[in-house]
Design a protein around this motif. Structure first.
Motif, PDB file in Angstrom:
ATOM      1  N   MET A 161       0.944  -1.493  -0.122  1.00 19.93           N
ATOM      2  CA  MET A 161      -0.102  -0.260  -0.320  1.00 19.93           C
ATOM      3  C   MET A 161       0.869   1.704  -0.241  1.00 19.93           C
ATOM      4  N   GLY A 162       0.327   1.953  -0.234  1.00 21.42           N
ATOM      5  CA  GLY A 162       1.382   3.111  -0.884  1.00 21.42           C
ATOM      6  C   GLY A 162       0.257   4.333  -1.491  1.00 21.42           C
ATOM      7  N   CYS A 163       0.202   5.758  -1.469  1.00 24.60           N
ATOM      8  CA  CYS A 163      -0.274   7.059  -2.287  1.00 24.60           C
ATOM      9  C   CYS A 163       0.083   7.017  -3.076  1.00 24.60           C
ATOM     10  N   GLY A 164      -0.572   6.163  -4.245  1.00 22.66           N
ATOM     11  CA  GLY A 164      -0.779   6.758  -5.964  1.00 22.66           C
ATOM     12  C   GLY A 164       0.201   5.393  -5.983  1.00 22.66           C
ATOM     13  N   ILE A 165       0.513   4.432  -5.208  1.00 28.63           N
ATOM     14  CA  ILE A 165       1.042   3.392  -5.813  1.00 28.63           C
ATOM     15  C   ILE A 165       1.125   2.402  -7.260  1.00 28.63           C
ATOM     16  N   ALA A 166      -0.525   2.394  -7.673  1.00 30.79           N
ATOM     17  CA  ALA A 166      -0.719   1.731  -8.499  1.00 30.79           C
ATOM     18  C   ALA A 166      -1.518   2.683  -9.747  1.00 30.79           C
ATOM     19  N   PHE A 167      -1.219   3.897  -9.753  1.00 33.94           N
ATOM     20  CA  PHE A 167      -1.254   4.571 -10.290  1.00 33.94           C
ATOM     21  C   PHE A 167      -1.186   4.585 -11.635  1.00 33.94           C
ATOM     22  N   LYS A 168      -1.474   5.211 -13.171  1.00 27.54           N
ATOM     23  CA  LYS A 168      -1.183   4.400 -13.897  1.00 27.54           C
ATOM     24  C   LYS A 168      -0.778   3.102 -14.569  1.00 27.54           C
ATOM     25  N   MET A 169      -0.531   1.938 -13.236  1.00 23.52           N
ATOM     26  CA  MET A 169       0.007   0.800 -13.798  1.00 23.52           C
ATOM     27  C   MET A 169      -0.902   0.294 -14.160  1.00 23.52           C
ATOM     28  N   ASN A 170      -0.080  -1.014 -14.540  1.00 19.66           N
ATOM     29  CA  ASN A 170      -0.804  -2.654 -14.888  1.00 19.66           C
ATOM     30  C   ASN A 170      -0.835  -3.839 -14.620  1.00 19.66           C
ATOM     31  N   ILE A 171      -1.062  -4.791 -14.342  1.00 24.49           N
ATOM     32  CA  ILE A 171      -0.937  -6.169 -14.330  1.00 24.49           C
ATOM     33  C   ILE A 171       0.245  -7.025 -14.220  1.00 24.49           C
ATOM     34  N   GLY A 172       1.515  -7.350 -14.135  1.00 24.19           N
ATOM     35  CA  GLY A 172       2.274  -7.304 -14.840  1.00 24.19           C
ATOM     36  C   GLY A 172       3.604  -6.560 -14.632  1.00 24.19           C
ATOM     37  N   GLU A 173       3.598  -5.651 -14.588  1.00 24.17           N
ATOM     38  CA  GLU A 173       4.175  -4.258 -14.603  1.00 24.17           C
ATOM     39  C   GLU A 173       5.610  -4.334 -12.836  1.00 24.17           C
ATOM     40  N   VAL A 174       6.843  -3.592 -13.418  1.00 24.17           N
ATOM     41  CA  VAL A 174       7.410  -3.790 -11.556  1.00 24.17           C
ATOM     42  C   VAL A 174       6.975  -2.974 -10.721  1.00 24.17           C
ATOM     43  N   LEU A 175       6.562  -3.001 -10.132  1.00 21.03           N
ATOM     44  CA  LEU A 175       6.369  -2.610  -8.425  1.00 21.03           C
ATOM     45  C   LEU A 175       7.087  -0.766  -8.593  1.00 21.03           C
ATOM     46  N   ASP A 176       6.717   0.054  -8.447  1.00 19.58           N
ATOM     47  CA  ASP A 176       7.925   1.435  -7.811  1.00 19.58           C
ATOM     48  C   ASP A 176       7.571   1.792  -6.146  1.00 19.58           C
ATOM     49  N   GLU A 177       8.770   0.883  -5.820  1.00 19.62           N
ATOM     50  CA  GLU A 177       9.138   0.414  -4.027  1.00 19.62           C
ATOM     51  C   GLU A 177       9.462   1.217  -3.334  1.00 19.62           C
ATOM     52  N   SER A 178       9.406   2.366  -4.248  1.00 18.49           N
ATOM     53  CA  SER A 178       9.672   3.793  -3.311  1.00 18.49           C
ATOM     54  C   SER A 178       7.881   4.380  -2.868  1.00 18.49           C
ATOM     55  N   LYS A 179       7.608   3.948  -3.664  1.00 19.64           N
ATOM     56  CA  LYS A 179       5.880   4.372  -3.478  1.00 19.64           C
ATOM     57  C   LYS A 179       5.916   3.203  -2.152  1.00 19.64           C
ATOM     58  N   ILE A 180       6.500   2.226  -2.035  1.00 16.23           N
ATOM     59  CA  ILE A 180       5.202   1.492  -1.081  1.00 16.23           C
ATOM     60  C   ILE A 180       5.521   2.254   0.602  1.00 16.23           C
ATOM     61  N   GLU A 181       4.249   2.341   1.108  1.00 13.85           N
ATOM     62  CA  GLU A 181       4.393   2.679   2.357  1.00 13.85           C
ATOM     63  C   GLU A 181       3.810   1.553   4.158  1.00 13.85           C
ATOM     64  N   LYS A 182       3.346   0.168   3.223  1.00 15.51           N
ATOM     65  CA  LYS A 182       3.419  -0.143   4.133  1.00 15.51           C
ATOM     66  C   LYS A 182       2.692  -2.111   3.284  1.00 15.51           C
ATOM     67  N   THR A 183       3.149  -3.217   4.087  1.00 15.65           N
ATOM     68  CA  THR A 183       3.546  -4.167   3.357  1.00 15.65           C
ATOM     69  C   THR A 183       2.470  -4.797   3.942  1.00 15.65           C
TER      70      THR A 183
END
Length: 281
Positions: A25-47
Motif C-alpha cells: 500500500m502507498g499513495c498512488g502506488i498503482a496509478f497508471k500501472m498495469n498487472i505484470g509491471e514492476v512495482l515502484d518500491e519507493s512508493k510503498i508505505e506499508k506491506t
C-alpha cells in the motif's frame, strides 16, 4: 516486485523475489500501472504478509470493499497494539479489526451507535487492551475525522484480546464468557467475606492475572485433577494452607463448586493463597 492484482490506486498484490505474495500500500502506488509491471518500491508505505492462507484471502477480499485509508489506519492500530502488549497477534486480526472499524464508521455516519454490554468488565480486567482501544479512537478521529463512542474502545479491545496467540497453540477465547466468570468469582469472594475488594491493590491485580491464565489452562483442559502425578510437596503445602487460612480455603471451595470442575491440588493451593492475599488489603 511484480504487480499481480490492483485493488485501487493505493493498494496492490505483488510477488517479491522470493515468490511471496504481498499486499503493498502507498499513495498512488498503482496509478497508471498495469498487472505484470514492476512495482515502484519507493512508493510503498506499508506491506502485509499474512502467513495464514485463509486470513490472507479474506484480507484481499476486504481490500475490494474498504477504503485503503481505513485499512492503513487499522494496520497502524494493530502495530501500535503489538508494541504495547508485547505479544503475538493472530493474522486474522487484520481482517476482523479492519472489518469492524469500517462498519463502525459506516454506522456512525448513518447515525447509529452500537453498545458494548461488557465494557465495564473489559476496562477493569483488560486495562491495557482497553487503553489501546481509547488510543485507537483518537487515531480514528485525527485521521478520518470520525468520533466513535467510547463503547467502541471496548469492541476494539475485544478484537485484540481474541487475537492474542498462545505460544503452544492458537486459542480464540470466549472473552465475554471469561469476563463474566471472573466477575462471578470476585463476587463470590466479596460475598463470602462481606467486604469490598481494593481494585487498585497489587494483590487484586495479581489475582485477576491468575484467573485470566487459569481460564487459558481451562480452555486447553490442563486443569483436571491428576492424583497419580501430583507431588507430595503440593499435598503438604495445601494441607498447611488449609489449616492456616481456613476462610480462604472455604471460599476457594465455593469457587470450585461454581466452576463445576475438580481442581488439582496445585490450583487449589494458588487460588487459596490469592484469595487470602486479596482479602487482607
Amino acid at each position: 516486485m511484480i504487480i499481480k492484482k490492483i485493488f485501487n490506486n493505493n493498494a496492490v498484490v505483488a510477488k517479491d523475489c522470493a515468490n511471496r505474495e504481498i499486499v503493498a500500500m502507498g499513495c498512488g502506488i498503482a496509478f497508471k500501472m498495469n498487472i505484470g509491471e514492476v512495482l515502484d518500491e519507493s512508493k510503498i508505505e506499508k506491506t502485509f504478509i499474512l502467513k495464514e492462507k485463509e486470513a490472507s484471502e479474506r484480507f484481499k477480499l476486504l481490500l475490494e470493499d474498504v477504503d485503503s485509508e481505513i485499512v492503513s489506519l487499522c494496520y497502524d492500530i494493530i502495530e501500535y497494539a503489538k508494541n504495547l502488549l508485547d505479544v503475538e497477534l493472530n493474522d486474522y486480526v487484520y481482517v476482523t479489526l479492519t472489518d469492524h472499524i469500517n462498519n463502525a464508521i459506516k454506522l456512525q455516519k448513518d447515525g447509529f451507535n452500537t453498545s458494548n454490554v461488557i465494557i465495564w468488565e473489559i476496562r477493569k480486567f483488560y486495562s491495557k487492551e482497553y487503553a489501546i482501544g481509547i488510543k485507537a479512537l483518537e487515531f480514528i478521529q485525527e485521521e478520518l475525522g470520525v468520533e466513535l463512542p467510547e463503547d467502541e474502545a471496548g469492541n476494539i479491545a475485544l478484537h485484540l484480546i481474541n487475537a492474542q496467540v498462545n505460544k503452544r497453540c492458537n486459542i480464540k477465547k470466549d472473552v465475554s464468557k471469561q469476563t463474566k466468570m471472573i466477575n462471578d468469582i470476585l463476587n463470590i469472594v466479596r460475598y463470602t467475606y462481606n467486604i469490598n475488594l481494593d481494585e487498585n491493590s497489587l494483590s487484586y491485580e495479581r489475582f485477576i492475572t491468575h484467573l485470566r491464565f487459569f481460564f487459558q489452562r481451562l480452555n486447553k483442559k490442563e486443569f483436571y485433577c491428576d492424583e497419580e502425578n501430583e507431588e507430595d510437596s503440593e499435598d503438604f503445602l495445601l494441607n498447611q494452607v488449609k489449616k492456616k487460612y481456613k476462610n480462604a480455603y472455604s471460599c476457594m471451595l465455593k469457587v470450585e463448586k461454581y466452576l463445576e470442575i475438580e481442581l488439582s491440588n496445585e490450583e487449589k493451593l494458588y487460588l487459596t493463597l490469592h484469595i487470602q492475599k486479596v482479602t487482607i488489603n
